[in-house]
Design a protein around this motif. Structure first.
Motif, short mmCIF file in Angstrom:
data_model
loop_
_atom_site.label_atom_id
_atom_site.label_comp_id
_atom_site.label_asym_id
_atom_site.label_seq_id
_atom_site.Cartn_x
_atom_site.Cartn_y
_atom_site.Cartn_z
N LEU A 85 0.77 -1.59 -4.08
CA LEU A 85 0.14 -2.83 -4.55
C LEU A 85 1.06 -4.03 -4.33
N PHE A 86 2.36 -3.79 -4.44
CA PHE A 86 3.33 -4.88 -4.20
C PHE A 86 3.59 -5.10 -2.71
N GLY A 87 3.06 -4.23 -1.85
CA GLY A 87 3.29 -4.36 -0.40
C GLY A 87 4.67 -3.91 0.02
N LYS A 88 5.19 -2.87 -0.65
CA LYS A 88 6.56 -2.43 -0.40
C LYS A 88 6.62 -1.19 0.51
N THR A 89 7.80 -0.96 1.06
CA THR A 89 7.99 0.16 2.00
C THR A 89 7.78 1.54 1.37
N THR A 90 8.08 1.65 0.07
CA THR A 90 7.95 2.96 -0.58
C THR A 90 6.53 3.20 -1.10
N GLY A 91 5.62 2.28 -0.81
CA GLY A 91 4.22 2.47 -1.20
C GLY A 91 3.58 3.56 -0.36
N TYR A 92 2.42 4.03 -0.83
CA TYR A 92 1.73 5.12 -0.14
C TYR A 92 1.49 4.82 1.34
#
Lengths: 322, 326
Positions: A85-92
């Motif tokens: 949701l934050f648009g981060k690299t560790t996101g799904y």
């Protein structure tokens, strides 16, 4: 189906987890910390958690733009969800998907879909794959009352029926297709009622009663596992938030929302049941709530601490063999 | 080495049989497949050879394409038959928003190893809704590979590559070339996706073409040879990824380029190639790059009008002369 005390408490905790996840997501969105748009399912937790609770990890789920509950129900990790949701690299999806495209293939989530009714044909493929591989998996395709009016719904119901695919068409009828009342959009007034046209079972369920949802979905799943084909289950429910966060909701009154919240909140109803059965004490409730708050707090922290992608990461993940 | 000649149809069937024999995750789904062997008889024999793996669908392109996507995501290698390429419109969300994007939007956690087989092209008096060449729509969508072979050996080598590829491939096969024969090796071979081929070497001008137009261009080249114009023909075979290295090699040799495709001219793939040549090879050009495509109308039914609308050998001959100022 029987539900043990332990299972009931676990269901209760999961419903609270979904609600806490979405309330937090809504807050963070309002603070402009989550980009894009998000669609919350607050009020629909009995449907998502109840349905997923009768599935195995290797069963498939196709989700929708309003899919956080399905994800948590099927076993996705809230930390990776927040990171996405934050648009981060560790996101799904390493920040490439956002709220509308969360997927976790390791637990059978074939992805949320930004196209209303986009999940049906994909689940037909998963069902066909199950049949060809001769396993006893099943697939659940979640959709809303709005998607029931797309051609993909009809085409998929027809195809699943003739091929006897192990699929449950799981409608979450929250009374509004985006901003338009299903009273206006839905000919015949019932999604489950359409099942007769395909010669398959259709069940309309009090979708805010988690035990009832489990009972009905479990029967449909058992039928599908035995190779007897698809069913339609229509969980009647209600969403408290707008179609999207920021929706001015000109199409309904706050009184209407309050009435649903006061009379038929799925968490409150289940809580009363648990109290009546003597399963849930005040102390236990406090402990569960504390655990959930901690879990969601840590998930948010994980997402916030995660690194942003490099801009040029946008060029990766398109092809296996570029 | 044998000199056997087989048709594009036979080449396709041979390849599918060999691949389905090799890998039991491959299946074919579409309309009219089991009893009829496909609307063009293209899969004849396969339903009997591989029971349960050639699957009849109701008339539902959305579910045909979608079933490929869902099955590919869950461990299979589907081949979906579009019946006629024109019908992609009825399965377009599944192609453009699902098949093409799923891997990317899920951050690479899934793969979609599927082939969408689409018989395209005009010349059969099949009129506006059964004759189109729509390849430029798909090269414009990131996430898809697009193949459009001409001769039987390319059909066989490329369909095998497409099936084995872990990414979604749109495989256009021209209906007018089903009966076209050509030499096809007996031994196992693969033609890599993304490799063009020089089908006729020459020094005066490069014609960049693909699919059925390759044969028209070869015919035009023979006519032009009589006027001492030596044409090089590059059959692109794959449109995406494009073998620009081979294009550049040819252009640096001939300094002149004509692009020929059957799709209508405006917004056609020729414009993209011309632009890229202009950007990267301007110093090697003696003349502006020119394009030939169908006239910008739907394909008409009556043969006299259809012939007028589609590119002809004479158009290619004239086009070459125009580029060369002859």
């Amino acid at each position: 189906m029987k539900t043990s005390k332990k299972e009931k408490l676990s269901l209760f905790k999961k419903m609270l987890t979904v609600r806490a996840f979405e309330q937090k997501a809504g807050e963070l969105f309002q603070q402009n910390l989550i980009p894009g748009f998000i669609h919350l399912s607050i009020g629909q937790e009995a449907s998502s958690i109840g349905t997923c609770s009768v599935l195995r990890t290797d069963d498939y789920v196709a989700s929708t733009h309003r899919g956080h509950g399905h994800m948590i129900g099927k076993g996705a990790d809230p930390r990776m969800m927040f990171a996405e949701l934050f648009g981060k690299t560790t996101g799904y999806c390493k920040g490439k998907g956002g709220s509308m495209h969360i997927a976790d293939f390791s637990v059978g989530i074939l992805g949320a879909n930004g196209v209303v009714g986009g999940g049906f044909p994909i689940m037909i493929g998963a069902g066909l794959s199950i049949k060809l591989r001769k396993t006893d998996q099943v697939g659940v395709v979640f959709f809303g009352d709005g998607a029931a009016n797309r051609g993909t719904f009809h085409e998929a119901c027809n195809m699943a029926a003739i091929l006897k695919l192990p699929i449950i068409f799981l409608c979450e009828n929250n009374l509004y297709a985006s901003t338009t009342p299903s009273e206006y959009t839905l000919a015949g007034g019932s999604v489950a009622g359409r099942a007769g046209g395909y010669g398959i079972p259709g069940h309309a369920v009090d979708g805010n009663d988690i035990l009832e949802v489990r009972n009905v979905v479990e029967k449909a799943v058992a039928r599908a596992r035995k190779g007897k084909g698809p069913s339609i289950v229509e969980n009647m429910t209600y969403r408290y938030r707008g179609h999207f966060e920021g929706d001015p909701q000109k199409y309904r009154s706050t009184d209407e929302i309050d009435t649903h919240r006061k009379t038929s909140d799925p968490i409150e109803r289940f809580k009363k049941h648990l109290q009546k059965e003597g399963i849930l004490t005040t102390e236990l409730e406090d402990k569960i709530k504390k655990d959930v708050t901690k879990l969601i707090g840590e998930a948010v922290q994980f997402g916030q601490d995660a690194p942003l992608p490099r801009p040029e990461d946008a060029l990766e993940d398109l092809f296996v063999n570029p | 080495m044998s000199n056997r000649e087989i048709s594009c149809s036979t080449a396709l069937r041979e390849a599918l049989e060999e691949e389905m024999e090799r890998d039991d995750t491959i299946f074919i789904i579409g309309e009219d497949l089991v009893a009829h062997g496909g609307i063009f008889g293209q899969f004849e024999g396969l339903p009997e050879r591989f029971p349960g793996r050639v699957i009849d669908s109701p008339i539902s392109e959305t579910c045909i394409v979608g079933s490929g996507v869902g099955a590919a995501l869950t461990g299979m290698r589907p081949i979906v038959d579009m019946h006629f390429a024109d019908f992609v419109t009825t399965g377009m969300d599944e192609i453009a928003n699902q098949m093409a994007k799923i891997r990317y939007m899920f951050g690479g956690q899934a793969k979609v190893p599927m082939v969408l087989w689409a018989p395209d092209g005009g010349g059969l008096s099949a009129a506006a809704q059964h004759s189109q060449s729509l390849e430029s729509w798909f090269v414009h969508i990131p996430g898809l590979k697009v193949v459009a072979p001409s001769e039987p050996s390319d059909v066989k080598g490329l369909i095998k590559a497409a099936i084995r590829d872990d990414d979604p491939v749109i495989f256009f096969q021209h209906k007018r070339l089903f009966a076209q024969t050509g030499h096809v090796p007996e031994d196992e071979y693969i033609i890599p996706i993304g490799s063009a081929a020089v089908k006729r070497p020459g020094k005066d001008i490069t014609i960049l073409t693909y699919s059925r137009m390759t044969y028209l261009c070869l015919e035009a080249a023979e006519q032009l040879a009589k006027e001492e114009i030596d044409v090089e023909i590059v059959d692109l075979r794959t449109l995406k990824p494009l073998d620009f290295a081979l294009i550049a090699e040819s252009v640096k040799k001939t300094y002149n380029v004509l692009i020929v495709h059957e799709a209508c001219l405006t917004g056609g793939f020729g414009g993209e190639i011309a632009a890229r040549i202009g950007e990267e090879l301007f110093d090697y050009l003696d003349a502006p790059v020119m394009r030939i495509g169908a006239k910008d109308v739907p394909i008409p039914f009556s043969p006299v009008m259809e012939d007028f609308v589609l590119p002809k050998v004479s158009d290619v001959v004239e086009g070459v002369k125009k580029v060369l100022n002859r």
